[in-house]
Motif scaffolding. Structure first.
Motif, PDB file in Angstrom:
ATOM      1  N   ILE A  97       0.911  -1.143   0.033  1.00  0.00           N
ATOM      2  CA  ILE A  97      -0.016   0.040   0.065  1.00  0.00           C
ATOM      3  C   ILE A  97       0.908   1.235   0.063  1.00  0.00           C
ATOM      4  N   PRO A  98       0.798   2.074  -0.991  1.00  0.00           N
ATOM      5  CA  PRO A  98       1.394   3.501  -0.903  1.00  0.00           C
ATOM      6  C   PRO A  98       0.203   4.322  -0.551  1.00  0.00           C
ATOM      7  N   TYR A  99       0.194   4.678   0.752  1.00  0.00           N
ATOM      8  CA  TYR A  99      -0.768   5.808   1.041  1.00  0.00           C
ATOM      9  C   TYR A  99      -0.118   7.089   1.411  1.00  0.00           C
TER      10      TYR A  99
ATOM     11  N   PRO B 243      -2.919  -8.632   8.568  1.00  0.00           N
ATOM     12  CA  PRO B 243      -2.534 -10.000   7.897  1.00  0.00           C
ATOM     13  C   PRO B 243      -2.620  -9.936   6.639  1.00  0.00           C
ATOM     14  N   ARG B 244      -3.266  -9.102   5.895  1.00  0.00           N
ATOM     15  CA  ARG B 244      -3.345  -9.039   4.305  1.00  0.00           C
ATOM     16  C   ARG B 244      -2.088  -8.239   3.639  1.00  0.00           C
ATOM     17  N   LEU B 245      -1.479  -7.640   4.457  1.00  0.00           N
ATOM     18  CA  LEU B 245      -0.392  -6.346   3.922  1.00  0.00           C
ATOM     19  C   LEU B 245       1.126  -7.366   3.639  1.00  0.00           C
ATOM     20  N   TYR B 246       1.719  -6.833   2.813  1.00  0.00           N
ATOM     21  CA  TYR B 246       3.005  -7.316   2.514  1.00  0.00           C
ATOM     22  C   TYR B 246       3.790  -6.236   3.143  1.00  0.00           C
ATOM     23  N   GLY B 247       3.269  -5.083   2.672  1.00  0.00           N
ATOM     24  CA  GLY B 247       3.873  -3.972   3.404  1.00  0.00           C
ATOM     25  C   GLY B 247       3.454  -2.571   3.075  1.00  0.00           C
ATOM     26  N   VAL B 248       3.629  -1.494   3.567  1.00  0.00           N
ATOM     27  CA  VAL B 248       3.245   0.010   3.551  1.00  0.00           C
ATOM     28  C   VAL B 248       4.377   0.969   3.363  1.00  0.00           C
ATOM     29  N   ILE B 249       3.930   1.779   2.134  1.00  0.00           N
ATOM     30  CA  ILE B 249       5.140   2.539   1.884  1.00  0.00           C
ATOM     31  C   ILE B 249       4.750   3.892   2.560  1.00  0.00           C
TER      32      ILE B 249
ATOM     33  N   LEU C  87       6.350  -9.734  -8.164  1.00  0.00           N
ATOM     34  CA  LEU C  87       5.739  -8.798  -9.000  1.00  0.00           C
ATOM     35  C   LEU C  87       4.747  -8.060  -8.337  1.00  0.00           C
ATOM     36  N   CYS C  88       4.448  -6.723  -8.814  1.00  0.00           N
ATOM     37  CA  CYS C  88       3.496  -6.041  -8.026  1.00  0.00           C
ATOM     38  C   CYS C  88       2.923  -4.938  -8.966  1.00  0.00           C
ATOM     39  N   HIS C  89       1.641  -4.729  -9.169  1.00  0.00           N
ATOM     40  CA  HIS C  89       0.881  -4.039 -10.055  1.00  0.00           C
ATOM     41  C   HIS C  89       0.244  -3.281  -9.064  1.00  0.00           C
ATOM     42  N   LEU C  90       0.489  -1.631  -9.338  1.00  0.00           N
ATOM     43  CA  LEU C  90      -0.418  -0.701  -8.859  1.00  0.00           C
ATOM     44  C   LEU C  90      -1.359  -0.154  -9.848  1.00  0.00           C
ATOM     45  N   VAL C  91      -2.754   0.044  -9.266  1.00  0.00           N
ATOM     46  CA  VAL C  91      -3.441   0.261 -10.359  1.00  0.00           C
ATOM     47  C   VAL C  91      -4.499   1.316  -9.840  1.00  0.00           C
ATOM     48  N   TYR C  92      -4.819   2.422 -10.517  1.00  0.00           N
ATOM     49  CA  TYR C  92      -5.732   3.499  -9.831  1.00  0.00           C
ATOM     50  C   TYR C  92      -6.993   3.498 -11.057  1.00  0.00           C
ATOM     51  N   GLY C  93      -7.804   4.323 -10.279  1.00  0.00           N
ATOM     52  CA  GLY C  93      -9.099   4.327 -11.190  1.00  0.00           C
ATOM     53  C   GLY C  93      -9.971   3.006 -11.246  1.00  0.00           C
ATOM     54  N   VAL C  94      -9.903   2.318 -10.198  1.00  0.00           N
ATOM     55  CA  VAL C  94     -10.486   0.992 -10.214  1.00  0.00           C
ATOM     56  C   VAL C  94     -11.837   0.892  -9.775  1.00  0.00           C
ATOM     57  N   PRO C  95     -12.898   0.119 -10.604  1.00  0.00           N
ATOM     58  CA  PRO C  95     -14.094   0.123 -10.040  1.00  0.00           C
ATOM     59  C   PRO C  95     -14.156  -0.693  -8.957  1.00  0.00           C
ATOM     60  N   GLU C  96     -15.248  -0.480  -8.211  1.00  0.00           N
ATOM     61  CA  GLU C  96     -15.662  -0.898  -6.836  1.00  0.00           C
ATOM     62  C   GLU C  96     -15.587  -2.656  -6.771  1.00  0.00           C
TER      63      GLU C  96
ATOM     64  N   THR D  98      -5.949   7.765  -1.767  1.00  0.00           N
ATOM     65  CA  THR D  98      -6.988   6.872  -1.551  1.00  0.00           C
ATOM     66  C   THR D  98      -6.876   5.412  -1.280  1.00  0.00           C
ATOM     67  N   LEU D  99      -7.630   4.749  -0.539  1.00  0.00           N
ATOM     68  CA  LEU D  99      -7.356   3.294  -0.057  1.00  0.00           C
ATOM     69  C   LEU D  99      -8.245   2.342  -0.913  1.00  0.00           C
ATOM     70  N   PRO D 100      -7.642   1.041  -0.929  1.00  0.00           N
ATOM     71  CA  PRO D 100      -8.382   0.111  -1.679  1.00  0.00           C
ATOM     72  C   PRO D 100      -9.861  -0.038  -1.180  1.00  0.00           C
TER      73      PRO D 100
END
Length: 208
Positions: free
Chosen positions: A6-8, A27-33, A165-174, A199-201
């Protein structure tokens, strides 16, 4: 199962409920930036130090943000940022942004890998040369809008399987769930514009 990186980029004193939601999702997090001021800033920030300590108490990696400007930023400046993150916030490693994808600047990033002091995530935003897998723990192979992600999906990775591998995607529908994409790490947020990572997931927003 895919986990969240999470990049918050919001201040804890301004968005305390959102930071509480991130910590509750440990528990669901690999890491926070951690990104107090497009990097560590010029002085320690007590609010960020507190959330970093809370995350580490939940066994969540805290990665310090540093911009490399595609290897144009002086190495000494980036190393200073990494040292400040570690000294002020006790970070477990680094998230380097605006990273080159070609092999020509690998030596620059190899130097920073030694300075990272733990987990190293490189944000190429596209598929990089396979040699980067030798120096990093995480490669961000896509960063962009959801419509681009669906229209031109990231190319398959054909390098080492020892890197995540990581994907960072914005503008994602609910209704969208990126765990179905088979990527190791991801963050999918609804935000758009110049600051989508404020914004958060959706899954974390609904848990607040």
């Amino acid at each position: 199962m895919s986990k969240l990186l999470i990049p918050y980029y919001e201040h804890p004193s301004v968005r305390p409920a959102e930071w509480d939601a991130i910590i509750a999702a440990a528990p669901r997090l690999y890491g926070v930036i951690l990104n107090p001021a497009n990097g560590p800033g010029d002085h320690p920030d007590e609010a960020f130090a507190e959330v970093a300590a809370r995350l580490r108490a939940e066994d969540v990696r805290v990665l310090g943000y540093a911009d490399t400007d595609y290897a144009r930023r002086p190495l000494a400046d980036v190393v200073r940022d990494l040292d400040r993150h570690r000294d002020w916030y006790g970070t477990d490693g680094a998230f380097l942004d605006q990273v080159t994808s070609g092999p020509e600047e690998l030596g620059y990033y190899r130097h920073l890998a030694r300075a990272a002091g733990g987990t190293l995530a490189l944000n190429h935003g596209t598929l990089p040369h396979s040699s980067y897998a030798r120096i990093a723990d995480v490669l961000v192979t896509f960063e962009g809008h959801w419509t681009t992600y669906r229209r031109r999906p990231p190319q398959p990775w054909r390098g080492s399987t020892d890197v995540r591998l990581c994907h960072l995607v914005y503008g994602v529908p609910e209704a969208v769930d990126l765990t179905a994409e088979g990527v190791d790490l991801y963050c999918a947020v609804p935000g758009v514009g110049d600051h989508p990572w404020g914004t958060l997931p959706h899954t974390l927003e609904s848990a607040r």
